[in-house]
Motif scaffolding. Structure first.
Motif, PDB file in Angstrom:
ATOM      1  N   GLU A  35       0.832  -1.208   0.000  1.00 47.88           N
ATOM      2  CA  GLU A  35       0.000   0.000   0.000  1.00 47.88           C
ATOM      3  C   GLU A  35       0.864   1.255   0.000  1.00 47.88           C
ATOM      4  OE1 GLU A  35      -3.505   0.354   2.601  1.00 47.88           O
ATOM      5  OE2 GLU A  35      -3.157  -1.762   3.079  1.00 47.88           O
ATOM      6  N   ALA A  36       1.990   1.203   0.708  1.00 49.02           N
ATOM      7  CA  ALA A  36       2.891   2.356   0.748  1.00 49.02           C
ATOM      8  C   ALA A  36       3.447   2.642  -0.643  1.00 49.02           C
ATOM      9  CB  ALA A  36       4.028   2.104   1.729  1.00 49.02           C
ATOM     10  N   LEU A  37       3.874   1.599  -1.347  1.00 44.28           N
ATOM     11  CA  LEU A  37       4.402   1.794  -2.699  1.00 44.28           C
ATOM     12  C   LEU A  37       3.326   2.345  -3.625  1.00 44.28           C
ATOM     13  CD1 LEU A  37       6.640  -1.376  -3.030  1.00 44.28           C
ATOM     14  CD2 LEU A  37       7.407   1.011  -2.804  1.00 44.28           C
ATOM     15  N   ASP A  38       2.094   1.885  -3.458  1.00 45.79           N
ATOM     16  CA  ASP A  38       0.981   2.425  -4.247  1.00 45.79           C
ATOM     17  C   ASP A  38       0.778   3.906  -3.926  1.00 45.79           C
ATOM     18  OD1 ASP A  38       0.501  -0.009  -5.487  1.00 45.79           O
ATOM     19  OD2 ASP A  38      -1.197  -0.530  -4.189  1.00 45.79           O
ATOM     20  N   ALA A  39       0.819   4.262  -2.649  1.00 43.55           N
ATOM     21  CA  ALA A  39       0.617   5.655  -2.240  1.00 43.55           C
ATOM     22  C   ALA A  39       1.742   6.540  -2.757  1.00 43.55           C
ATOM     23  CB  ALA A  39       0.524   5.752  -0.721  1.00 43.55           C
ATOM     24  N   LEU A  40       2.959   6.007  -2.763  1.00 45.06           N
ATOM     25  CA  LEU A  40       4.096   6.778  -3.259  1.00 45.06           C
ATOM     26  C   LEU A  40       4.016   6.912  -4.777  1.00 45.06           C
ATOM     27  CD1 LEU A  40       6.826   5.221  -0.996  1.00 45.06           C
ATOM     28  CD2 LEU A  40       6.111   7.605  -0.976  1.00 45.06           C
ATOM     29  N   GLY A  41       3.705   5.798  -5.452  1.00 40.16           N
ATOM     30  CA  GLY A  41       3.521   5.792  -6.891  1.00 40.16           C
ATOM     31  C   GLY A  41       4.379   6.783  -7.633  1.00 40.16           C
ATOM     32  N   GLU A  42       3.794   7.416  -8.596  1.00 38.58           N
ATOM     33  CA  GLU A  42       4.487   8.421  -9.400  1.00 38.58           C
ATOM     34  C   GLU A  42       4.598   9.753  -8.662  1.00 38.58           C
ATOM     35  OE1 GLU A  42       5.954   7.966 -12.393  1.00 38.58           O
ATOM     36  OE2 GLU A  42       5.467   5.843 -12.139  1.00 38.58           O
ATOM     37  N   GLU A  43       3.792   9.913  -7.616  1.00 39.03           N
ATOM     38  CA  GLU A  43       3.757  11.197  -6.927  1.00 39.03           C
ATOM     39  C   GLU A  43       4.453  11.121  -5.569  1.00 39.03           C
ATOM     40  OE1 GLU A  43       0.039  13.243  -7.030  1.00 39.03           O
ATOM     41  OE2 GLU A  43      -0.600  12.127  -8.791  1.00 39.03           O
ATOM     42  N   HIS A  44       5.606  10.439  -5.534  1.00 36.86           N
ATOM     43  CA  HIS A  44       6.303  10.282  -4.254  1.00 36.86           C
ATOM     44  C   HIS A  44       6.715  11.624  -3.658  1.00 36.86           C
ATOM     45  CE1 HIS A  44       9.545   9.998  -7.311  1.00 36.86           C
ATOM     46  NE2 HIS A  44      10.209  10.720  -6.446  1.00 36.86           N
ATOM     47  N   GLU A  45       6.769  12.659  -4.475  1.00 32.88           N
ATOM     48  CA  GLU A  45       7.139  13.970  -3.954  1.00 32.88           C
ATOM     49  C   GLU A  45       6.043  14.570  -3.087  1.00 32.88           C
ATOM     50  OE1 GLU A  45       8.221  15.966  -7.543  1.00 32.88           O
ATOM     51  OE2 GLU A  45      10.038  14.781  -7.748  1.00 32.88           O
ATOM     52  N   ALA A  46       4.866  13.926  -3.060  1.00 34.90           N
ATOM     53  CA  ALA A  46       3.774  14.393  -2.209  1.00 34.90           C
ATOM     54  C   ALA A  46       4.068  14.141  -0.733  1.00 34.90           C
ATOM     55  CB  ALA A  46       2.465  13.715  -2.598  1.00 34.90           C
ATOM     56  N   PHE A  47       5.062  13.292  -0.445  1.00 36.06           N
ATOM     57  CA  PHE A  47       5.430  12.984   0.943  1.00 36.06           C
ATOM     58  C   PHE A  47       6.840  13.482   1.234  1.00 36.06           C
ATOM     59  CE2 PHE A  47       2.220   9.844  -0.159  1.00 36.06           C
ATOM     60  CZ  PHE A  47       1.344   9.973   0.907  1.00 36.06           C
ATOM     61  N   ASP A  48       6.986  14.050   2.424  1.00 34.67           N
ATOM     62  CA  ASP A  48       8.298  14.537   2.861  1.00 34.67           C
ATOM     63  C   ASP A  48       9.066  13.473   3.627  1.00 34.67           C
ATOM     64  OD1 ASP A  48       7.827  17.319   2.003  1.00 34.67           O
ATOM     65  OD2 ASP A  48       6.304  17.291   3.589  1.00 34.67           O
ATOM     66  N   LEU A  49       8.349  12.435   4.102  1.00 36.98           N
ATOM     67  CA  LEU A  49       8.957  11.420   4.954  1.00 36.98           C
ATOM     68  C   LEU A  49       8.105  10.162   4.935  1.00 36.98           C
ATOM     69  CD1 LEU A  49      11.016  10.631   7.237  1.00 36.98           C
ATOM     70  CD2 LEU A  49       9.422  11.690   8.854  1.00 36.98           C
ATOM     71  N   VAL A  50       8.768   9.006   4.996  1.00 35.97           N
ATOM     72  CA  VAL A  50       8.092   7.720   5.185  1.00 35.97           C
ATOM     73  C   VAL A  50       8.568   7.150   6.517  1.00 35.97           C
ATOM     74  CG1 VAL A  50       7.813   5.354   4.339  1.00 35.97           C
ATOM     75  CG2 VAL A  50       7.890   7.257   2.712  1.00 35.97           C
ATOM     76  N   ILE A  51       7.625   6.730   7.351  1.00 37.28           N
ATOM     77  CA  ILE A  51       7.930   6.072   8.621  1.00 37.28           C
ATOM     78  C   ILE A  51       7.303   4.689   8.550  1.00 37.28           C
ATOM     79  CG2 ILE A  51       7.579   6.085  11.117  1.00 37.28           C
ATOM     80  CD1 ILE A  51       7.424   9.161  10.926  1.00 37.28           C
ATOM     81  N   SER A  52       8.117   3.652   8.730  1.00 34.58           N
ATOM     82  CA  SER A  52       7.612   2.290   8.566  1.00 34.58           C
ATOM     83  C   SER A  52       8.007   1.394   9.723  1.00 34.58           C
ATOM     84  CB  SER A  52       8.164   1.695   7.265  1.00 34.58           C
ATOM     85  OG  SER A  52       7.730   0.356   7.106  1.00 34.58           O
ATOM     86  N   ASP A  53       7.072   0.501  10.051  1.00 34.20           N
ATOM     87  CA  ASP A  53       7.347  -0.595  10.969  1.00 34.20           C
ATOM     88  C   ASP A  53       8.322  -1.552  10.282  1.00 34.20           C
ATOM     89  OD1 ASP A  53       7.116  -2.410  13.108  1.00 34.20           O
ATOM     90  OD2 ASP A  53       5.405  -3.408  12.192  1.00 34.20           O
ATOM     91  N   MET A  54       9.106  -2.258  11.030  1.00 37.41           N
ATOM     92  CA  MET A  54      10.048  -3.216  10.468  1.00 37.41           C
ATOM     93  C   MET A  54       9.351  -4.514  10.076  1.00 37.41           C
ATOM     94  SD  MET A  54      12.875  -4.333   9.488  1.00 37.41           S
ATOM     95  CE  MET A  54      13.554  -5.949   9.204  1.00 37.41           C
ATOM     96  N   HIS A  55       8.629  -5.117  11.016  1.00 37.70           N
ATOM     97  CA  HIS A  55       8.065  -6.457  10.813  1.00 37.70           C
ATOM     98  C   HIS A  55       6.636  -6.383  10.302  1.00 37.70           C
ATOM     99  CE1 HIS A  55      11.565  -8.330  12.548  1.00 37.70           C
ATOM    100  NE2 HIS A  55      11.490  -7.465  13.551  1.00 37.70           N
ATOM    101  N   MET A  56       6.501  -6.623   8.998  1.00 37.64           N
ATOM    102  CA  MET A  56       5.186  -6.640   8.350  1.00 37.64           C
ATOM    103  C   MET A  56       5.178  -7.809   7.368  1.00 37.64           C
ATOM    104  SD  MET A  56       4.506  -2.614   7.539  1.00 37.64           S
ATOM    105  CE  MET A  56       5.967  -2.464   6.509  1.00 37.64           C
ATOM    106  N   PRO A  57       3.996  -8.365   7.109  1.00 39.54           N
ATOM    107  CA  PRO A  57       3.922  -9.451   6.132  1.00 39.54           C
ATOM    108  C   PRO A  57       4.196  -8.935   4.709  1.00 39.54           C
ATOM    109  CG  PRO A  57       1.746  -8.952   7.025  1.00 39.54           C
ATOM    110  CD  PRO A  57       2.731  -8.083   7.737  1.00 39.54           C
ATOM    111  N   LEU A  58       4.665  -9.815   3.872  1.00 36.48           N
ATOM    112  CA  LEU A  58       4.957  -9.563   2.460  1.00 36.48           C
ATOM    113  C   LEU A  58       6.165  -8.675   2.225  1.00 36.48           C
ATOM    114  CD1 LEU A  58       1.363  -9.084   0.996  1.00 36.48           C
ATOM    115  CD2 LEU A  58       2.715 -11.185   1.059  1.00 36.48           C
ATOM    116  N   LEU A  59       6.203  -7.512   2.822  1.00 35.42           N
ATOM    117  CA  LEU A  59       7.276  -6.552   2.584  1.00 35.42           C
ATOM    118  C   LEU A  59       7.670  -5.929   3.920  1.00 35.42           C
ATOM    119  CD1 LEU A  59       8.531  -5.569  -0.140  1.00 35.42           C
ATOM    120  CD2 LEU A  59       6.967  -3.649  -0.047  1.00 35.42           C
ATOM    121  N   SER A  60       8.836  -6.276   4.431  1.00 37.84           N
ATOM    122  CA  SER A  60       9.286  -5.707   5.705  1.00 37.84           C
ATOM    123  C   SER A  60       9.640  -4.237   5.509  1.00 37.84           C
ATOM    124  CB  SER A  60      10.510  -6.468   6.220  1.00 37.84           C
ATOM    125  OG  SER A  60      11.663  -6.124   5.449  1.00 37.84           O
TER     126      SER A  60
END
Length: 116
Positions: A35-60
């Motif tokens: 979902e994060a990659l989808d949200a970033l998509g082509e418009e990744h400049e819309a976000f100034d920062l990404v904060i992510s949990d380490m342990h997640m299914p499919l994509l850590s």
């Protein structure tokens, strides 16, 4: 600051969002790295920062960070973990911060964001 928060645990994600909202940041919470990659998509400049949990299914969190860089997305990245953050930070040069996901997060997260 516009911040994308990625956490598969709704309570933990909401906590990070509340901490940053209180600091005046505009946050979007998603539940997976995909979902994060989808949200970033082509418009990744819309976000100034990404904060992510380490342990997640499919994509850590580390996998998400590496995929972002592979796609040419330079957005600063903060990793949250319940594990010792030092070895994780060493595995991914370029991560802005690697923070313990514990009771100190209320102080350490806003401080890390302020440094960026």
């Amino acid at each position: 600051m516009r911040i994308l928060i990625v956490d598969d645990d709704p309570f933990a994600g909401a906590m990070a969002e509340a901490i940053l909202d209180a600091e005046g940041h505009d946050c979007l919470l998603v539940e997976s790295g995909v979902e994060a990659l989808d949200a970033l998509g082509e418009e990744h400049e819309a976000f100034d920062l990404v904060i992510s949990d380490m342990h997640m299914p499919l994509l850590s969190g580390l996998d998400l960070f590496r995929e972002m860089r592979d796609r040419g997305i330079p957005t600063p990245f903060v990793l949250l973990t319940g594990d010792d953050p030092e070895p994780l930070h060493a595995q991914a040069p370029g991560i802005a911060a690697c923070l313990m996901k514990d009771a100190s997060l209320e102080a350490t997260l806003p401080a890390a964001v302020a440094r960026l």
